[in-house]
Design a protein around this motif. Structure first.
Motif, PDB file in Angstrom:
ATOM      1  N   ASP A   1       0.841  -1.195   0.000  1.00 34.12           N
ATOM      2  CA  ASP A   1       0.000   0.000   0.000  1.00 34.12           C
ATOM      3  C   ASP A   1       0.881   1.251   0.000  1.00 34.12           C
ATOM      4  N   PRO A   2       0.714   2.139  -0.996  1.00 30.65           N
ATOM      5  CA  PRO A   2       1.533   3.362  -1.022  1.00 30.65           C
ATOM      6  C   PRO A   2       1.097   4.403   0.007  1.00 30.65           C
ATOM      7  N   GLY A   3      -0.043   4.187   0.642  1.00 29.04           N
ATOM      8  CA  GLY A   3      -0.492   5.126   1.664  1.00 29.04           C
ATOM      9  C   GLY A   3      -1.412   6.207   1.150  1.00 29.04           C
ATOM     10  N   GLY A   4      -1.788   6.143  -0.115  1.00 29.62           N
ATOM     11  CA  GLY A   4      -2.690   7.122  -0.708  1.00 29.62           C
ATOM     12  C   GLY A   4      -2.863   6.803  -2.177  1.00 29.62           C
ATOM     13  N   ASP A   5      -3.832   7.450  -2.832  1.00 33.26           N
ATOM     14  CA  ASP A   5      -4.030   7.194  -4.264  1.00 33.26           C
ATOM     15  C   ASP A   5      -3.748   8.414  -5.127  1.00 33.26           C
ATOM     16  N   SER A   6      -3.121   9.442  -4.546  1.00 33.88           N
ATOM     17  CA  SER A   6      -2.722  10.602  -5.334  1.00 33.88           C
ATOM     18  C   SER A   6      -1.473  10.253  -6.145  1.00 33.88           C
ATOM     19  N   PRO A   7      -1.205  10.972  -7.232  1.00 35.04           N
ATOM     20  CA  PRO A   7       0.011  10.709  -8.002  1.00 35.04           C
ATOM     21  C   PRO A   7       1.275  10.768  -7.153  1.00 35.04           C
ATOM     22  N   ALA A   8       1.360  11.733  -6.237  1.00 36.64           N
ATOM     23  CA  ALA A   8       2.552  11.858  -5.396  1.00 36.64           C
ATOM     24  C   ALA A   8       2.691  10.668  -4.462  1.00 36.64           C
TER      25      ALA A   8
END
Length: 319
Positions: free
Chosen positions: A154-161
């Motif tokens: 999990d990257p911790g968010g779904d925003s591009p950054a």
């Protein structure tokens, strides 16, 4: 070592001839216009995907496509351990594909006539980690869910950054674990990434990515409130890259230094006697550094050609 390593290492050593090298890169960088550089590349190992009249972005992607093809071929000659190492080293291609996919999801349907602005995804073949599933996602949240269910985590968010940072942190941590000979590269690259995100862009890492990055950089570095404290807290495996970068604004200088180290270490690994993963890792390092220099040289050519000491510093023989 088994026959698989013999074949894999033999192939890795043969790929040394697929590099443009310092002289060739210098020729590209000194070209007075992009078309002149493309004509030169048409007679080099990068010729397969280079086409006359290409834009700078297309030409640079052609260089990357050639690199990817070499890595796919190299992985195909390896036993399972060697193929796993090449896959870990090639993670940037899946990251690029995923970033493009996320941008597509946020932008909506493509408009007719914009094909050149939206190149097809890199063809990863056996180097893919989770791309088949990621390519089928239909929303940013679904893409994040697919990442979380894969080796990327999990990257911790779904925003591009969040996705871009999360995947790069994950790639560095997995590379250090899977390819010990690349551990120094992974840790230093991660330090550069965190330094830029936190102290140049001013963007806090998502908690999940910060905890993952701490596995290589340590909790004290990830909790630092200033760039000076961050640099001081880095472990030796990562701190060497930023040792002479006293200000966060100068972190861009570390990029070329990192590639110099990768190229130098890669050359040493490729020279190792015997049959095992080290020459394979070395070949990937040399091919990747060569492609990075070639892409930079194309940008110089598009600007009218580079000359003088600065060109020699960036595109000449590694220090």
């Amino acid at each position: 070592m088994g026959a698989g390593w013999v074949a894999g290492v033999t192939r890795a050593r043969a790929l040394r001839t697929r590099c443009l090298g310092a002289d060739g890169t210098g020729q590209v960088a000194a070209s007075r216009e992009l078309d002149e550089a493309l004509r030169y590349l048409a007679a080099t190992p990068y010729r397969h995907d280079v086409t006359p009249g290409a834009t700078l972005a297309e030409a640079q992607r052609a260089v990357s496509t050639t690199l990817l093809w070499h890595l796919r071929v190299l992985a195909g000659w390896q036993p399972a351990t060697g193929a796993h190492a090449v896959r870990a080293l090639a993670a940037g291609f899946e990251i690029s594909n995923t970033e493009h996919r996320l941008r597509e999801l946020l932008a909506g349907p493509r408009q007719p006539g914009t094909e050149r602005l939206h190149p097809p995804p890199h063809r990863l073949g056996a180097l893919a980690v989770a791309w088949t599933r990621l390519a089928r996602t239909r929303s940013p949240s679904e893409l994040r869910t697919a990442l979380a269910a894969s080796a990327w985590g999990d990257p911790g968010g779904d925003s591009p950054a969040a996705v871009a940072t999360g995947m790069r942190v994950s790639a560095a941590v997995r590379l250090a674990a899977a390819v010990p000979d690349a551990g120094r590269w992974a840790a230093a690259r991660l330090a550069l990434l965190v330094g830029r995100e936190v102290f140049v862009v001013g963007r806090r890492l998502p908690d999940l990515s910060a905890r993952r990055a701490a596995r290589l950089l340590g909790r004290r570095a990830l909790g630092a409130g200033t760039y000076a404290d961050f640099r001081q807290a880095l472990p030796a495996a990562a701190g060497w890259l930023l040792a002479d970068v006293g200000e966060a604004a100068d972190l861009w200088r570390a990029e070329a230094r990192w590639w110099d180290a990768v190229e130098r270490d890669g050359r040493d690994l490729l020279r190792r006697a015997g049959f095992g993963p080290q020459p394979v890792v070395g070949a990937v390092a040399l091919l990747s550094a060569d492609a990075w220099r070639a892409r930079g040289a194309l940008e110089l050519a598009a600007r009218g050609g580079g000359a003088g000491d600065w060109t020699a510093e960036v595109f000449g023989a590694p220090r």
